[in-house]
Motif scaffolding. Structure first.
Motif, PDB file in Angstrom:
ATOM      1  N   VAL A 149       0.845  -1.202   0.000  1.00  0.00           N
ATOM      2  CA  VAL A 149       0.000   0.000   0.000  1.00  0.00           C
ATOM      3  C   VAL A 149       0.881   1.253   0.000  1.00  0.00           C
ATOM      4  N   CYS A 150       0.513   2.223  -0.831  1.00  0.00           N
ATOM      5  CA  CYS A 150       1.301   3.457  -0.933  1.00  0.00           C
ATOM      6  C   CYS A 150       1.146   4.316   0.322  1.00  0.00           C
ATOM      7  N   ASP A 151       2.271   4.735   0.928  1.00  0.00           N
ATOM      8  CA  ASP A 151       2.236   5.605   2.124  1.00  0.00           C
ATOM      9  C   ASP A 151       1.577   6.941   1.807  1.00  0.00           C
ATOM     10  N   LYS A 152       1.799   7.402   0.588  1.00  0.00           N
ATOM     11  CA  LYS A 152       1.373   8.761   0.233  1.00  0.00           C
ATOM     12  C   LYS A 152      -0.113   8.874  -0.058  1.00  0.00           C
ATOM     13  N   CYS A 153      -0.630   7.906  -0.868  1.00  0.00           N
ATOM     14  CA  CYS A 153      -2.032   8.089  -1.305  1.00  0.00           C
ATOM     15  C   CYS A 153      -2.924   6.882  -0.994  1.00  0.00           C
ATOM     16  N   GLY A 154      -2.342   5.804  -0.436  1.00  0.00           N
ATOM     17  CA  GLY A 154      -3.174   4.666  -0.024  1.00  0.00           C
ATOM     18  C   GLY A 154      -3.550   3.709  -1.146  1.00  0.00           C
ATOM     19  N   ALA A 155      -3.106   3.995  -2.385  1.00  0.00           N
ATOM     20  CA  ALA A 155      -3.441   3.089  -3.499  1.00  0.00           C
ATOM     21  C   ALA A 155      -2.515   1.858  -3.472  1.00  0.00           C
ATOM     22  N   GLY A 156      -2.845   0.878  -4.302  1.00  0.00           N
ATOM     23  CA  GLY A 156      -2.075  -0.363  -4.333  1.00  0.00           C
ATOM     24  C   GLY A 156      -0.738  -0.207  -5.065  1.00  0.00           C
ATOM     25  N   LEU A 157       0.259  -1.014  -4.635  1.00  0.00           N
ATOM     26  CA  LEU A 157       1.555  -0.990  -5.309  1.00  0.00           C
ATOM     27  C   LEU A 157       1.613  -2.110  -6.347  1.00  0.00           C
ATOM     28  N   ILE A 158       2.300  -1.846  -7.452  1.00  0.00           N
ATOM     29  CA  ILE A 158       2.427  -2.868  -8.493  1.00  0.00           C
ATOM     30  C   ILE A 158       3.900  -3.133  -8.822  1.00  0.00           C
ATOM     31  N   HIS A 159       4.137  -4.294  -9.411  1.00  0.00           N
ATOM     32  CA  HIS A 159       5.465  -4.655  -9.918  1.00  0.00           C
ATOM     33  C   HIS A 159       5.412  -4.390 -11.416  1.00  0.00           C
ATOM     34  N   ARG A 160       6.032  -3.275 -11.852  1.00  0.00           N
ATOM     35  CA  ARG A 160       5.967  -2.927 -13.275  1.00  0.00           C
ATOM     36  C   ARG A 160       6.443  -4.090 -14.133  1.00  0.00           C
ATOM     37  N   LYS A 161       5.763  -4.325 -15.227  1.00  0.00           N
ATOM     38  CA  LYS A 161       6.123  -5.414 -16.135  1.00  0.00           C
ATOM     39  C   LYS A 161       7.573  -5.273 -16.594  1.00  0.00           C
ATOM     40  N   ASP A 162       7.985  -4.020 -16.812  1.00  0.00           N
ATOM     41  CA  ASP A 162       9.366  -3.822 -17.277  1.00  0.00           C
ATOM     42  C   ASP A 162      10.384  -3.904 -16.150  1.00  0.00           C
ATOM     43  N   ASP A 163       9.934  -4.186 -14.912  1.00  0.00           N
ATOM     44  CA  ASP A 163      10.875  -4.432 -13.810  1.00  0.00           C
ATOM     45  C   ASP A 163      11.050  -5.930 -13.558  1.00  0.00           C
ATOM     46  N   HIS A 164      10.453  -6.790 -14.374  1.00  0.00           N
ATOM     47  CA  HIS A 164      10.671  -8.235 -14.251  1.00  0.00           C
ATOM     48  C   HIS A 164      12.063  -8.541 -14.788  1.00  0.00           C
TER      49      HIS A 164
END
Ligand code: AMP
Length: 214
Positions: A149-164
């Motif tokens: 969960v994002c500290d700043k805005c509370g939205a969900g965190l993702i693993h960017r496809k290009d970070d695989h």
């Protein structure tokens, strides 16, 4: 203040840019962020860019150059800007040079953030970003208060496809072939500030500001 943040993917350019814009009251221009916004919104630009980005390849120069031309013409750039993730090829650097000349502006520096390759792979494959505000976290080095969960805005965190990991290796290869030559390019213009990009985020920030203000 107008400068470029140059460095491999994962060197921490985005993280540093977020602090530097507060310090100097200037704007961050991240071509990666602009492209991701377009992908998310499903614009023709985003649809075109998506397949390149997911493979870790560069989006064609003409697309990027017209995007930057439009962005730099906006009034919020008048106090200065940080270019994060641009230029990435010699032809983008040439186009930037011509554009700035036309605008009567000059770059103050090219801040080169140097990080060893094995650290880059670890950093990128553990990176998680907020799906809403774009804030960046890391599964080991910069955890959010609540997992996922994002500290700043509370939205969900993702693993960017290009970070695989396989895409990360591709992005690093592209960086070495296409972007690293810009270090020589700006060294010839005498504006490179070399920064050790390893260690604590705040220490790296201090190194950059000390160099820029020297
Ligand atoms: P970044 O967030 O800067 O790592 O960018 C993510 C992806 O967007 C890159 O892997 C490229 O596919 C694309 N991209 C971002 N900036 C540029 C640029 N200046 N030139 C070409 N492609 C770019």
């Amino acid at each position: 203040m107008r400068f470029i943040l140059l460095g491999a993917p994962g060197a921490g350019k985005g993280t540093q840019a977020k602090q530097l814009i507060d310090r100097y009251k200037i704007v961050q221009i991240s071509t990666g962020d602009i492209l991701r916004e377009n992908v998310k919104a499903g614009t023709p630009l985003g649809v075109n860019a998506r397949s390149f980005m997911e493979k870790g390849l560069l989006v064609p120069d003409d697309v990027i150059i017209s995007m930057i031309e439009e962005r730099l013409s906006k009034p919020d750039c008048s106090n200065g800007f940080i270019l994060d993730g641009f230029p990435r090829t010699v032809s983008q650097a040439d186009a930037l040079g011509s554009l700035l000349k036309k605008m009567g502006l000059k770059l103050n520096a090219c801040v080169y953030v140097e990080v060893p390759e094995e650290d880059l792979i670890k950093r990128l494959s553990g990176r998680r970003v907020c799906n809403s505000c774009g804030e960046s976290y890391h599964v080991f080095f910069n955890k959010p208060k609540n997992e996922g969960v994002c500290d700043k805005c509370g939205a969900g965190l993702i693993h960017r496809k290009d970070d695989h990991e396989d895409t990360v290796r591709n992005r690093l290869k592209v960086y070495h072939n296409e972007t690293h030559p810009l270090l020589d390019y700006y060294t010839k213009q005498n504006i490179v500030l070399k920064i050790d990009g390893t260690g604590d985020i705040n220490d790296i920030f201090k190194r950059i500001t000390a160099g820029l203000e020297a």
